[in-house]
Design a protein around this motif. Structure first.
Motif, PDB file in Angstrom:
ATOM      1  N   HIS A 218      42.940 -32.390  79.419  1.00  0.00           N
ATOM      2  CA  HIS A 218      44.027 -32.560  79.770  1.00  0.00           C
ATOM      3  C   HIS A 218      44.529 -31.735  80.935  1.00  0.00           C
ATOM      4  CE1 HIS A 218      45.124 -33.448  75.780  1.00  0.00           C
ATOM      5  NE2 HIS A 218      44.480 -33.286  75.507  1.00  0.00           N
ATOM      6  N   GLU A 219      45.773 -32.370  81.635  1.00  0.00           N
ATOM      7  CA  GLU A 219      46.222 -31.367  83.145  1.00  0.00           C
ATOM      8  C   GLU A 219      47.018 -30.848  83.066  1.00  0.00           C
ATOM      9  OE1 GLU A 219      45.433 -32.847  86.192  1.00  0.00           O
ATOM     10  OE2 GLU A 219      43.548 -33.599  84.964  1.00  0.00           O
ATOM     11  N   LYS A 220      47.558 -30.833  81.744  1.00  0.00           N
ATOM     12  CA  LYS A 220      48.891 -29.228  81.942  1.00  0.00           C
ATOM     13  C   LYS A 220      48.135 -28.446  80.941  1.00  0.00           C
ATOM     14  CE  LYS A 220      52.477 -32.698  81.270  1.00  0.00           C
ATOM     15  NZ  LYS A 220      53.825 -32.967  80.015  1.00  0.00           N
ATOM     16  N   LEU A 221      48.581 -27.157  81.041  1.00  0.00           N
ATOM     17  CA  LEU A 221      48.608 -25.706  80.637  1.00  0.00           C
ATOM     18  C   LEU A 221      47.536 -26.102  78.979  1.00  0.00           C
ATOM     19  CD1 LEU A 221      50.940 -23.369  80.703  1.00  0.00           C
ATOM     20  CD2 LEU A 221      51.654 -25.479  81.519  1.00  0.00           C
ATOM     21  N   TRP A 222      47.382 -25.447  78.390  1.00  0.00           N
ATOM     22  CA  TRP A 222      47.528 -25.154  76.795  1.00  0.00           C
ATOM     23  C   TRP A 222      46.861 -24.049  76.692  1.00  0.00           C
ATOM     24  CZ3 TRP A 222      48.290 -29.268  73.083  1.00  0.00           C
ATOM     25  CH2 TRP A 222      47.393 -28.710  72.547  1.00  0.00           C
ATOM     26  N   SER A 223      47.398 -23.329  75.262  1.00  0.00           N
ATOM     27  CA  SER A 223      47.365 -22.180  74.454  1.00  0.00           C
ATOM     28  C   SER A 223      47.431 -22.531  73.222  1.00  0.00           C
ATOM     29  CB  SER A 223      48.188 -21.083  74.989  1.00  0.00           C
ATOM     30  OG  SER A 223      47.914 -19.955  74.329  1.00  0.00           O
ATOM     31  N   GLU A 224      46.159 -22.713  72.283  1.00  0.00           N
ATOM     32  CA  GLU A 224      45.373 -22.139  71.263  1.00  0.00           C
ATOM     33  C   GLU A 224      45.745 -21.914  70.491  1.00  0.00           C
ATOM     34  OE1 GLU A 224      43.346 -25.147  69.400  1.00  0.00           O
ATOM     35  OE2 GLU A 224      42.778 -25.283  71.981  1.00  0.00           O
ATOM     36  N   ALA A 225      46.520 -20.632  71.375  1.00  0.00           N
ATOM     37  CA  ALA A 225      46.967 -19.794  70.015  1.00  0.00           C
ATOM     38  C   ALA A 225      48.746 -18.601  70.592  1.00  0.00           C
ATOM     39  CB  ALA A 225      45.954 -19.068  68.867  1.00  0.00           C
ATOM     40  N   ALA A 226      49.113 -18.178  69.932  1.00  0.00           N
ATOM     41  CA  ALA A 226      50.464 -17.157  70.350  1.00  0.00           C
ATOM     42  C   ALA A 226      49.765 -15.296  69.697  1.00  0.00           C
ATOM     43  CB  ALA A 226      51.297 -17.513  69.991  1.00  0.00           C
ATOM     44  N   ALA A 227      49.970 -14.670  71.114  1.00  0.00           N
ATOM     45  CA  ALA A 227      49.689 -13.045  69.599  1.00  0.00           C
ATOM     46  C   ALA A 227      51.013 -12.764  70.199  1.00  0.00           C
ATOM     47  CB  ALA A 227      49.328 -12.635  70.696  1.00  0.00           C
ATOM     48  N   ILE A 228      51.319 -11.559  69.014  1.00  0.00           N
ATOM     49  CA  ILE A 228      52.260 -11.292  68.741  1.00  0.00           C
ATOM     50  C   ILE A 228      52.322 -10.128  68.804  1.00  0.00           C
ATOM     51  CG2 ILE A 228      54.097 -11.125  67.151  1.00  0.00           C
ATOM     52  CD1 ILE A 228      53.970 -13.470  65.984  1.00  0.00           C
ATOM     53  N   ALA A 229      53.121  -9.164  70.301  1.00  0.00           N
ATOM     54  CA  ALA A 229      52.673  -7.562  70.140  1.00  0.00           C
ATOM     55  C   ALA A 229      54.244  -6.848  70.123  1.00  0.00           C
ATOM     56  CB  ALA A 229      51.892  -7.430  71.878  1.00  0.00           C
ATOM     57  N   LEU A 230      53.489  -6.092  68.890  1.00  0.00           N
ATOM     58  CA  LEU A 230      54.681  -4.956  68.891  1.00  0.00           C
ATOM     59  C   LEU A 230      54.310  -3.376  69.407  1.00  0.00           C
ATOM     60  CD1 LEU A 230      54.450  -7.148  66.717  1.00  0.00           C
ATOM     61  CD2 LEU A 230      56.165  -5.608  65.063  1.00  0.00           C
ATOM     62  N   PRO A 231      54.579  -2.241  69.713  1.00  0.00           N
ATOM     63  CA  PRO A 231      55.008  -1.252  70.880  1.00  0.00           C
ATOM     64  C   PRO A 231      54.265  -0.317  69.071  1.00  0.00           C
ATOM     65  CG  PRO A 231      56.672  -2.306  70.940  1.00  0.00           C
ATOM     66  CD  PRO A 231      56.093  -2.648  70.054  1.00  0.00           C
TER      67      PRO A 231
END
Length: 356
Positions: A218-231
């Motif tokens: 694929h030519e476009k950027l890709w992220s397999e997952a999303a990380a949720i960061a809390l303080p």
């Protein structure tokens, strides 16, 4: 006064009890000049990432072009602060007067900026740049006066005085101005009174990858997952929306630069539910920053996520047009309520909670 049965609200504001035309708020004896809507003890300061730090007296605020709006103010804890109409200046007009200037550092668009409003009491509320500039200006107002809506039928016929007396008393109180009123908010927790400072802020989140991540083939950027960061808490990583309530929404893809690109139907989960399950709670003084692998960033206020109208929920989408999203990342951020699609974010890879 907290957690009073919701029926009292209905009694005050439905046709069953009726309401008068808005009546002026009468300042009590000894009220401060700020509460009376006159000259405040200190001018309203507009500062931060602006070209011209601005100081406005109450009189100067009143001389600006004003708008009117109706609001019911009930906080999440059930406490009622009145039903009223307000007159004030759109927050957008105040920011335009000071001229937002992010500077050349970092991500050049202003989509990741926060507007922090601080009261003399120290209480704070956050509004995102996007909800000011991609929504109607009259939805976010810095009010300088209000007129209370009073019921014109007695509540004794349905409730005893122990239930309605305090609620009627709160209708006669005099709020401190200037006051933030966000008419799209279901709950009124960020209706901050006695504002003394409006600051444009870059939250400066943790560093993101220098180079975009592309999926093989694929030519476009890709992220397999999303990380949720809390303080001060471990990150939560989501790679699937299984277990979340499915939500569908149709949104118009209209960009300020690229124009109209169709009406699109997305499916996914409400961002509010994704955040709630990760342990994020509504906070009027917090914002959520979402980032893609190429550094494209979007900031949302906590209130616009958790108080979004049911007809236009903010989505973390994984399908478009009935098919799984296959290009531009596994998850897309979609905001059906925006009048421009610039805050739609492809390949969401990181979601951070920022408190002010």
């Amino acid at each position: 006064m907290k957690n009073v049965h919701g029926a009292i609200l209905l009694c005050l504001f439905t046709a069953a009890c009726g309401a008068r035309e808005p009546a002026p708020v009468a300042p009590p004896a000894g009220a401060s000049e700020s509460a009376r809507g006159g000259e405040a003890a200190a001018p309203l300061e507009i500062a931060g990432l602006v070209k011209a730090k601005t100081l406005l007296s109450a009189d100067e605020l009143r001389r600006m072009e004003a708008v009117s709006a109706r609001a019911n103010e009930v906080h999440r804890d059930g406490e009622f602060f009145g039903s009223y109409t307000v007159r004030g200046v759109p927050l957008r007009a105040l920011l335009d007067r000071a001229v937002i200037d992010k500077g050349a550092a970092g991500f050049d668009k202003q989509l990741d900026l926060a507007i922090v409003l601080t009261a003399a009491s120290g209480k704070r509320a956050v509004v995102s740049w996007g909800e000011v500039y991609y929504r109607n200006a009259s939805e976010t107002i810095v009010a300088f006066e209000s007129r209370t809506v009073l019921p014109h039928k007695p509540c004794e016929r349905c409730h005893g005085p122990e239930e309605f007396a305090d609620r009627l008393a709160i209708l006669k109180r005099t709020p401190a101005f200037p006051k933030l009123v966000a008419t799209r908010d279901f709950w009124g927790d960020r209706f901050v009174e006695g504002i003394v400072r409006i600051e444009v802020v870059d939250p400066k989140p943790a560093a993101h990858p220098e180079k975009p991540v592309k999926r093989e083939g694929h030519e476009k950027l890709w992220s397999e997952a999303a990380a949720i960061a809390l303080p001060d808490r471990p990150e939560t990583v989501i790679s699937s929306l299984d277990g979340y309530a499915r939500v569908e929404a149709q949104a118009l893809m209209v960009g300020d630069g690229i124009g109209f690109h169709g009406a699109r139907r997305f499916s996914g989960a409400a961002l509010s539910e994704v955040l709630s399950k990760a342990g994020v709670e509504p906070d009027p003084a917090a914002a959520i920053l979402l980032t893609a692998p190429d550094g494209y960033r979007v900031l949302l206020s906590s209130a616009e996520i958790f108080d979004a109208p049911a007809s236009a929920p903010i989505l973390l989408a994984d399908t478009e047009g009935g098919s799984a999203i296959d290009d531009g990342g596994r998850f897309h951020l979609v905001l059906p309520g925006d009048h421009a699609a610039d805050r739609w974010l492809k390949s969401v890879s990181r979601i951070e909670v920022v408190r002010f």
